[in-house]
Design a protein around this motif. Structure first.
Motif, PDB file in Angstrom:
ATOM      1  N   LEU A 202       0.842  -1.202   0.000  1.00 40.13           N
ATOM      2  CA  LEU A 202       0.000   0.000   0.000  1.00 40.13           C
ATOM      3  C   LEU A 202       0.873   1.245   0.000  1.00 40.13           C
ATOM      4  O   LEU A 202       1.977   1.249   0.564  1.00 40.13           O
ATOM      5  N   GLY A 203       0.369   2.300  -0.613  1.00 40.91           N
ATOM      6  CA  GLY A 203       1.013   3.596  -0.510  1.00 40.91           C
ATOM      7  C   GLY A 203       0.700   4.249   0.817  1.00 40.91           C
ATOM      8  O   GLY A 203      -0.176   3.790   1.562  1.00 40.91           O
ATOM      9  N   VAL A 204       1.384   5.358   1.110  1.00 41.37           N
ATOM     10  CA  VAL A 204       1.228   6.018   2.407  1.00 41.37           C
ATOM     11  C   VAL A 204      -0.214   6.461   2.630  1.00 41.37           C
ATOM     12  O   VAL A 204      -0.788   6.248   3.704  1.00 41.37           O
ATOM     13  N   THR A 205      -0.832   7.063   1.617  1.00 39.67           N
ATOM     14  CA  THR A 205      -2.201   7.568   1.772  1.00 39.67           C
ATOM     15  C   THR A 205      -3.198   6.445   2.033  1.00 39.67           C
ATOM     16  O   THR A 205      -4.017   6.517   2.956  1.00 39.67           O
ATOM     17  N   ASP A 206      -3.116   5.386   1.213  1.00 40.73           N
ATOM     18  CA  ASP A 206      -4.036   4.259   1.404  1.00 40.73           C
ATOM     19  C   ASP A 206      -3.797   3.570   2.746  1.00 40.73           C
ATOM     20  O   ASP A 206      -4.745   3.143   3.410  1.00 40.73           O
ATOM     21  N   LEU A 207      -2.533   3.449   3.124  1.00 31.56           N
ATOM     22  CA  LEU A 207      -2.205   2.818   4.402  1.00 31.56           C
ATOM     23  C   LEU A 207      -2.761   3.647   5.557  1.00 31.56           C
ATOM     24  O   LEU A 207      -3.321   3.101   6.516  1.00 31.56           O
ATOM     25  N   ALA A 208      -2.619   4.958   5.467  1.00 30.84           N
ATOM     26  CA  ALA A 208      -3.152   5.837   6.514  1.00 30.84           C
ATOM     27  C   ALA A 208      -4.667   5.708   6.607  1.00 30.84           C
ATOM     28  O   ALA A 208      -5.231   5.648   7.704  1.00 30.84           O
TER      29      ALA A 208
ATOM     30  N   LYS B  25      -1.653  10.820   8.102  1.00 27.52           N
ATOM     31  CA  LYS B  25      -0.654  10.505   7.088  1.00 27.52           C
ATOM     32  C   LYS B  25       0.761  10.820   7.572  1.00 27.52           C
ATOM     33  O   LYS B  25       1.704  10.077   7.304  1.00 27.52           O
ATOM     34  N   SER B  26       0.918  11.913   8.328  1.00 26.00           N
ATOM     35  CA  SER B  26       2.244  12.287   8.838  1.00 26.00           C
ATOM     36  C   SER B  26       2.765  11.247   9.821  1.00 26.00           C
ATOM     37  O   SER B  26       3.963  10.924   9.829  1.00 26.00           O
ATOM     38  N   THR B  27       1.863  10.689  10.633  1.00 25.74           N
ATOM     39  CA  THR B  27       2.254   9.646  11.590  1.00 25.74           C
ATOM     40  C   THR B  27       2.687   8.383  10.864  1.00 25.74           C
ATOM     41  O   THR B  27       3.694   7.756  11.206  1.00 25.74           O
ATOM     42  N   VAL B  28       1.914   8.012   9.841  1.00 27.36           N
ATOM     43  CA  VAL B  28       2.237   6.820   9.061  1.00 27.36           C
ATOM     44  C   VAL B  28       3.594   6.985   8.377  1.00 27.36           C
ATOM     45  O   VAL B  28       4.427   6.077   8.383  1.00 27.36           O
TER      46      VAL B  28
ATOM     47  N   GLU C 244       9.648  -2.228   3.263  1.00 28.37           N
ATOM     48  CA  GLU C 244      10.449  -1.739   2.145  1.00 28.37           C
ATOM     49  C   GLU C 244       9.508  -1.224   1.074  1.00 28.37           C
ATOM     50  O   GLU C 244       8.329  -1.606   1.031  1.00 28.37           O
ATOM     51  N   GLN C 245      10.029  -0.340   0.219  1.00 28.49           N
ATOM     52  CA  GLN C 245       9.225   0.162  -0.883  1.00 28.49           C
ATOM     53  C   GLN C 245       9.357  -0.758  -2.083  1.00 28.49           C
ATOM     54  O   GLN C 245      10.453  -1.229  -2.413  1.00 28.49           O
ATOM     55  N   VAL C 246       8.232  -1.015  -2.736  1.00 24.27           N
ATOM     56  CA  VAL C 246       8.229  -1.848  -3.937  1.00 24.27           C
ATOM     57  C   VAL C 246       9.122  -1.219  -4.985  1.00 24.27           C
ATOM     58  O   VAL C 246       9.887  -1.894  -5.670  1.00 24.27           O
ATOM     59  N   GLU C 247       9.042   0.095  -5.134  1.00 27.30           N
ATOM     60  CA  GLU C 247       9.930   0.861  -6.000  1.00 27.30           C
ATOM     61  C   GLU C 247      10.040   2.247  -5.416  1.00 27.30           C
ATOM     62  O   GLU C 247       9.218   2.660  -4.593  1.00 27.30           O
ATOM     63  N   ALA C 248      11.074   2.981  -5.811  1.00 27.10           N
ATOM     64  CA  ALA C 248      11.308   4.301  -5.229  1.00 27.10           C
ATOM     65  C   ALA C 248      10.069   5.177  -5.354  1.00 27.10           C
ATOM     66  O   ALA C 248       9.516   5.352  -6.444  1.00 27.10           O
ATOM     67  N   GLY C 249       9.631   5.719  -4.215  1.00 24.84           N
ATOM     68  CA  GLY C 249       8.470   6.585  -4.207  1.00 24.84           C
ATOM     69  C   GLY C 249       7.147   5.857  -4.320  1.00 24.84           C
ATOM     70  O   GLY C 249       6.095   6.494  -4.442  1.00 24.84           O
ATOM     71  N   GLY C 250       7.190   4.530  -4.291  1.00 24.51           N
ATOM     72  CA  GLY C 250       5.981   3.742  -4.483  1.00 24.51           C
ATOM     73  C   GLY C 250       5.406   3.180  -3.201  1.00 24.51           C
ATOM     74  O   GLY C 250       5.651   3.684  -2.104  1.00 24.51           O
ATOM     75  N   ALA C 251       4.629   2.100  -3.352  1.00 20.93           N
ATOM     76  CA  ALA C 251       3.949   1.476  -2.219  1.00 20.93           C
ATOM     77  C   ALA C 251       4.943   0.761  -1.304  1.00 20.93           C
ATOM     78  O   ALA C 251       6.057   0.414  -1.713  1.00 20.93           O
ATOM     79  N   TYR C 252       4.508   0.537  -0.070  1.00 22.90           N
ATOM     80  CA  TYR C 252       5.305  -0.191   0.912  1.00 22.90           C
ATOM     81  C   TYR C 252       4.774  -1.615   1.054  1.00 22.90           C
ATOM     82  O   TYR C 252       3.589  -1.885   0.870  1.00 22.90           O
ATOM     83  N   ARG C 253       5.674  -2.518   1.421  1.00 25.21           N
ATOM     84  CA  ARG C 253       5.308  -3.897   1.701  1.00 25.21           C
ATOM     85  C   ARG C 253       6.160  -4.393   2.859  1.00 25.21           C
ATOM     86  O   ARG C 253       7.105  -3.725   3.289  1.00 25.21           O
ATOM     87  N   ILE C 254       5.828  -5.577   3.374  1.00 25.17           N
ATOM     88  CA  ILE C 254       6.627  -6.197   4.429  1.00 25.17           C
ATOM     89  C   ILE C 254       8.044  -6.429   3.908  1.00 25.17           C
ATOM     90  O   ILE C 254       8.247  -6.918   2.794  1.00 25.17           O
TER      91      ILE C 254
END
Length: 247
Positions: free
Chosen positions: A21-27, A34-37, A51-61
């Protein structure tokens, strides 16, 4: 405050365990600012927990957390159990390896290895694909009861690329072949320029628990001389994982 941060960090990890998920969707899903996330993700990323799937992208385990969870008894975590097999496949076959399950009648990609090639491929972690359009879907559909197969084939089938096979009779033949061989190849049927081979991870009841796959650019993968060998390598890895999960 420290306890609250820990609780929130675990909330983010539990949410990411369902997919990238990206930061916004995760929040939004975690119900946090969003700032806390963003702050918690930075701390978790520094420890390898995400870790990020790609630079500036979604995060994953991340691999750091997967390594830790891999120490629990086999079968407690499908991703943790499968990860060593994915890494072995990626190293031995020279292409990206991935793990998927059936979710809501579609393929859901749980994990992928990194590509060591100069030609970088998209990471599909967290994405869905129609069962008939990917090799992982074909091998798992092949091991579902016949009534479930027919129910799936009776619905309109999505055309993902010009090479997506939509003929139910041809697909039935592919399912029979996949059961016989133990693996299936897919040629640019879900994404143009990408070929993949997959094998099912079967439970003791013969039903599919998951699938392992390896994919690469169509211009080089597969070499026709090694296509069958790669299929057998997927079958062997899937069987090892199945034995681990059902032990």
């Amino acid at each position: 405050m420290a306890v609250q941060s820990v609780e929130r960090a675990f909330l983010l990890l539990r949410t990411l365990a369902q997919g990238a998920l990206g930061v916004t969707d995760l929040a939004d899903q975690a119900g946090l600012p969003k700032s806390t996330v963003a702050r918690l993700l930075a701390a978790l990323e520094s420890e390898g927990a995400v870790e990020q799937v790609e630079a500036g992208g979604a995060y994953r385990i991340g691999d750091g957390l997967i390594d830790i969870s891999g120490a629990v008894p086999a079968g407690r975590s499908l991703i943790a159990a499968a990860r060593p097999h994915l890494l072995e496949l990626a190293e031995s076959l020279g292409e990206v390896a991935g793990l998927s399950v059936i979710e809501n009648g579609q393929i859901y990609y749980l994990d992928h290895t990194e590509s060591s090639s100069d030609v970088q491929l998209r990471d599909w972690t967290g994405d869905y694909a129609p069962l008939h359009s990917v090799s992982s879907g074909v091998v798992m559909l092949a091991h579902l009861p016949s009534d479930q197969q027919e129910a799936y084939l009776a619905h309109p089938l999505e055309q993902c690329t010009p090479w997506t096979n939509l003929d139910p009779d041809v697909l039935r033949e592919r399912l029979t072949q996949a059961r016989s061989l133990g693996y299936a190849w897919g040629y640019e049927e879900f994404a143009e320029g990408i070929n993949a081979v997959a094998a099912p991870v079967l439970g003791e009841d013969g039903l599919p628990l998951a699938a392992l796959h390896v994919h690469g650019p169509a211009y080089r993968y597969p070499d026709p001389d090694i296509a069958h060998d790669h299929g057998l390598a997927l079958v062997a890895a899937a069987n090892r994982l199945a034995a681990q999960l059902t032990a």
